[in-house]
Structure formats: structure tokens, C-alpha cells
Write a protein that holds these residues in place. Structure first.
Motif, PDB file in Angstrom:
ATOM      1  N   GLY A  17      -4.470   7.586  -5.660  1.00 31.88           N
ATOM      2  CA  GLY A  17      -4.520   8.810  -4.868  1.00 31.88           C
ATOM      3  C   GLY A  17      -5.535   8.738  -3.749  1.00 31.88           C
ATOM      4  O   GLY A  17      -5.243   9.122  -2.603  1.00 31.88           O
ATOM      5  N   GLU A  18      -6.736   8.256  -4.041  1.00 33.76           N
ATOM      6  CA  GLU A  18      -7.735   8.183  -2.973  1.00 33.76           C
ATOM      7  C   GLU A  18      -7.341   7.161  -1.921  1.00 33.76           C
ATOM      8  O   GLU A  18      -7.574   7.358  -0.731  1.00 33.76           O
ATOM      9  CB  GLU A  18      -9.138   7.935  -3.528  1.00 33.76           C
ATOM     10  CG  GLU A  18      -9.388   6.625  -4.204  1.00 33.76           C
ATOM     11  CD  GLU A  18     -10.746   6.599  -4.909  1.00 33.76           C
ATOM     12  OE1 GLU A  18     -11.649   5.895  -4.420  1.00 33.76           O
ATOM     13  OE2 GLU A  18     -10.895   7.271  -5.953  1.00 33.76           O
ATOM     14  N   HIS A  19      -6.691   6.064  -2.346  1.00 31.91           N
ATOM     15  CA  HIS A  19      -6.247   5.068  -1.366  1.00 31.91           C
ATOM     16  C   HIS A  19      -5.178   5.634  -0.440  1.00 31.91           C
ATOM     17  O   HIS A  19      -5.196   5.383   0.773  1.00 31.91           O
ATOM     18  CB  HIS A  19      -5.719   3.830  -2.083  1.00 31.91           C
ATOM     19  CG  HIS A  19      -6.767   3.122  -2.890  1.00 31.91           C
ATOM     20  ND1 HIS A  19      -6.451   2.227  -3.884  1.00 31.91           N
ATOM     21  CD2 HIS A  19      -8.133   3.186  -2.864  1.00 31.91           C
ATOM     22  CE1 HIS A  19      -7.568   1.763  -4.428  1.00 31.91           C
ATOM     23  NE2 HIS A  19      -8.593   2.348  -3.831  1.00 31.91           N
ATOM     24  N   ARG A  24      -3.858   8.017   4.925  1.00 34.98           N
ATOM     25  CA  ARG A  24      -3.327   9.161   5.665  1.00 34.98           C
ATOM     26  C   ARG A  24      -4.358   9.738   6.626  1.00 34.98           C
ATOM     27  O   ARG A  24      -4.031  10.142   7.750  1.00 34.98           O
ATOM     28  CB  ARG A  24      -2.874  10.240   4.687  1.00 34.98           C
ATOM     29  CG  ARG A  24      -2.171  11.420   5.361  1.00 34.98           C
ATOM     30  CD  ARG A  24      -1.938  12.549   4.378  1.00 34.98           C
ATOM     31  NE  ARG A  24      -1.253  12.099   3.171  1.00 34.98           N
ATOM     32  CZ  ARG A  24      -1.116  12.854   2.083  1.00 34.98           C
ATOM     33  NH1 ARG A  24      -1.639  14.080   2.049  1.00 34.98           N
ATOM     34  NH2 ARG A  24      -0.490  12.379   1.021  1.00 34.98           N
ATOM     35  N   LEU A  25      -5.631   9.783   6.187  1.00 38.29           N
ATOM     36  CA  LEU A  25      -6.670  10.427   6.995  1.00 38.29           C
ATOM     37  C   LEU A  25      -7.494   9.437   7.818  1.00 38.29           C
ATOM     38  O   LEU A  25      -8.447   9.828   8.487  1.00 38.29           O
ATOM     39  CB  LEU A  25      -7.593  11.243   6.083  1.00 38.29           C
ATOM     40  CG  LEU A  25      -6.899  12.363   5.292  1.00 38.29           C
ATOM     41  CD1 LEU A  25      -7.896  13.061   4.390  1.00 38.29           C
ATOM     42  CD2 LEU A  25      -6.240  13.361   6.232  1.00 38.29           C
ATOM     43  N   GLY A  26      -7.160   8.153   7.738  1.00 35.54           N
ATOM     44  CA  GLY A  26      -7.826   7.167   8.581  1.00 35.54           C
ATOM     45  C   GLY A  26      -9.242   6.844   8.163  1.00 35.54           C
ATOM     46  O   GLY A  26     -10.071   6.493   9.010  1.00 35.54           O
ATOM     47  N   THR A  27      -9.538   6.919   6.847  1.00 32.94           N
ATOM     48  CA  THR A  27     -10.908   6.656   6.387  1.00 32.94           C
ATOM     49  C   THR A  27     -11.019   5.349   5.596  1.00 32.94           C
ATOM     50  O   THR A  27     -12.053   5.100   4.977  1.00 32.94           O
ATOM     51  CB  THR A  27     -11.426   7.812   5.511  1.00 32.94           C
ATOM     52  OG1 THR A  27     -10.675   7.841   4.289  1.00 32.94           O
ATOM     53  CG2 THR A  27     -11.296   9.155   6.231  1.00 32.94           C
TER      54      THR A  27
END
Length: 277
Positions: A17-19, A24-27
Motif C-alpha cells: 500500500g505505501e509503495h 501515485r504521489l511521486g514520493t
């Protein structure tokens, strides 16, 4: 999927999920720097020293269905004991008998521990791992050097032994700088003549906090909403009602006045402006 299996498959710490959200958010680049520089699979020397000085931590567990619970643990410095660079353990003191965290661990061994030093370093440490519940006699047989706490309310009913899987920093930028209140100045709405000492293991309802949120009062009244009570009605222990905001404002003003008085007594030049100034 276990975190170790996931990491082998992806080559990165963290969850699917965090990946996905990082992509998606470019982090992802920032996250990879954090993973590479800050996430360890063991406790280094500075982490072990930090843990040995802490008097409290926040604990997160979940049952086999993923239903979560978060709670707070406290004790004298070192009550969360470092066994070695891969293992920590803490005693479970006598509580309310619900055993929510221990029950979750019995079903799902994954847990998260968050320690925050509000007083000196304003820094935090996360320790995530797999836990098991250990009887006191078994723990002492395995680790003969464990001290026996002289306070009866802090005697271990059982221990929770945690095998460390991840250890990483919680950054300082949003952590408030707090100060301990000297024992002789401690006070609160529930002291009411009981003195200022912590009541480890007590069953005294008032010293445990009374019916601060009015839940017992609702239960006695058939779960009647606080909003339907008559004006001025309070729980039996005199706690200000949530439906009476003026009472909460008065209590908040009293606490702030005490804080300003302490700051003036200490010779502080700046007025008290809140914990996050």
C-alpha cells in the motif's frame, strides 16, 4: 504476507500500500532515501541507549481480522528492556482485566512500538516486530538479570518479548517540547485528597480517572445520549460534561493559569503560549 517475505519480493521495506501511494504521489525517491538511510532490521547502539532511558511508549496491535487497538505503556526508565540488538521485552502490569493488547498478540503477533522523548531530545523511535507473551518465571529463567520492581503495582503479570523487524526514527519537527511537573505541584480534577503519587495497579475508580468521559453514566441510563440529559447534570464523580462546554473552558483556563504561574515562578521571560510554540 510477512514483512520479511514482502521485502524479499520487492527489495524495499514497507507495505504494498505505501509503495503504491508513493508511486501515485511521486514520493518514491524520498521514501527510498529514508528506507536506505534510516530503517534498520536491528537496534544499533544509540537506539539501545535511547530505549533504556524511556519512561513510556505507545503500542499498536491488531487482531487476526485486522481490527486495531492502540494504547499507552509507562514505567520507570528501562522498563522497556533491551535484551539484545534484535530483542526487547516489557512487563505487563495489572490493568483493567480486558487484556486487549495481549489478546491481539495471541491472535496476531505483529505489533508497533513508538517511543517519543518529549523532554530532552524531542525525537522518536519506531520499533516494529513480532511478539509473544511470556510468563514471568520463564522470562526470568531465560534472563536471570531482570530486576524485581519494588513497587507491587509494577510487578510483571507476564512479559511481552518482541523480535525486532524494523527500527527507525520519528522526526522531531512536529514533536512538542514538554516539561515534567514537580511532584508537589501535580494536580487534576481527580486528585480530590488522594495525594500526588501514581497509583500503580490500583482498583480505586477515582484514581484511575473516574468516569471522565461519562461512559458509565450512559450505561447506567441505558446509553442515553449526553445531549438529552437535563442541564447541569454530571457524572457521579463530578467530571465536567461534554455537553457543557463552559465547564471544559473553565477547566482549560485553570490549567493554563497554572502553567503561566509555573513559568513565572521559574523566571521565564516569555508568556506561556501553548505546547507547540
Amino acid at each position: 504476507m510477512d514483512s520479511e517475505e514482502h521485502q524479499v519480493r520487492t527489495g524495499r521495506p514497507g507495505s504494498d500500500g505505501e509503495h503504491l501511494l508513493q508511486a501515485r504521489l511521486g514520493t518514491a525517491d524520498r521514501a527510498d532515501r529514508f528506507y536506505d538511510e534510516q530503517v534498520l532490521d536491528h537496534l544499533n547502539v544509540r537506539m539501545r541507549e535511547f530505549i533504556g532511558s524511556q519512561e513510556m511508549f505507545f503500542l499498536a496491535t491488531a487482531d487476526r481480522h485486522g481490527e486495531c487497538d492502540s494504547t499507552f505503556r509507562a514505567g520507570p526508565p528501562g522498563f522497556l528492556r533491551v535484551i539484545d540488538e534484535h530483542t526487547v521485552a516489557y512487563p505487563e502490569y495489572r490493568g483493567n482485566g480486558v487484556l486487549a493488547s495481549l489478546g491481539n498478540i495471541e491472535e496476531n503477533p505483529h505489533l508497533g512500538i513508538l517511543m517519543i522523548d518529549f523532554l530532552r531530545y524531542r525525537i522518536g523511535l519506531h520499533v516494529n516486530g513480532r511478539a509473544r507473551v511470556v510468563e514471568d518465571a520463564e522470562m526470568r529463567a531465560a534472563h536471570p538479570g531482570l530486576p524485581v520492581d519494588p513497587v507491587p503495582g509494577r510487578r510483571a503479570a507476564v512479559w511481552v518479548e518482541v523480535t525486532v523487524e524494523e527500527a527507525y526514527i520519528h522526526c522531531a519537527k512536529h514533536i512538542p517540547h514538554l516539561q515534567k511537573v514537580p511532584a508537589q505541584r501535580r494536580g487534576g480534577v481527580h486528585d480530590q485528597g488522594h495525594g500526588q503519587e501514581r497509583a500503580w495497579g490500583t482498583d480505586d475508580v477515582k484514581r484511575k480517572g473516574g468516569d471522565f468521559f461519562g461512559a458509565a453514566a450512559e450505561a447506567r441510563e441505558g446509553r442515553r445520549s449526553p445531549a438529552t440529559r437535563s442541564a447541569g447534570e454530571r457524572p457521579a464523580d463530578g467530571t465536567p460534561e461534554p455537553s457543557r462546554p463552559e465547564a471544559w473552558r473553565q477547566e482549560a483556563e485553570r490549567v493554563l493559569a497554572e502553567a503561566r504561574q509555573r513559568a513565572a515562578h521559574a523566571g521565564g521571560q516569555q508568556p506561556f503560549g501553548g505546547w507547540f510554540r
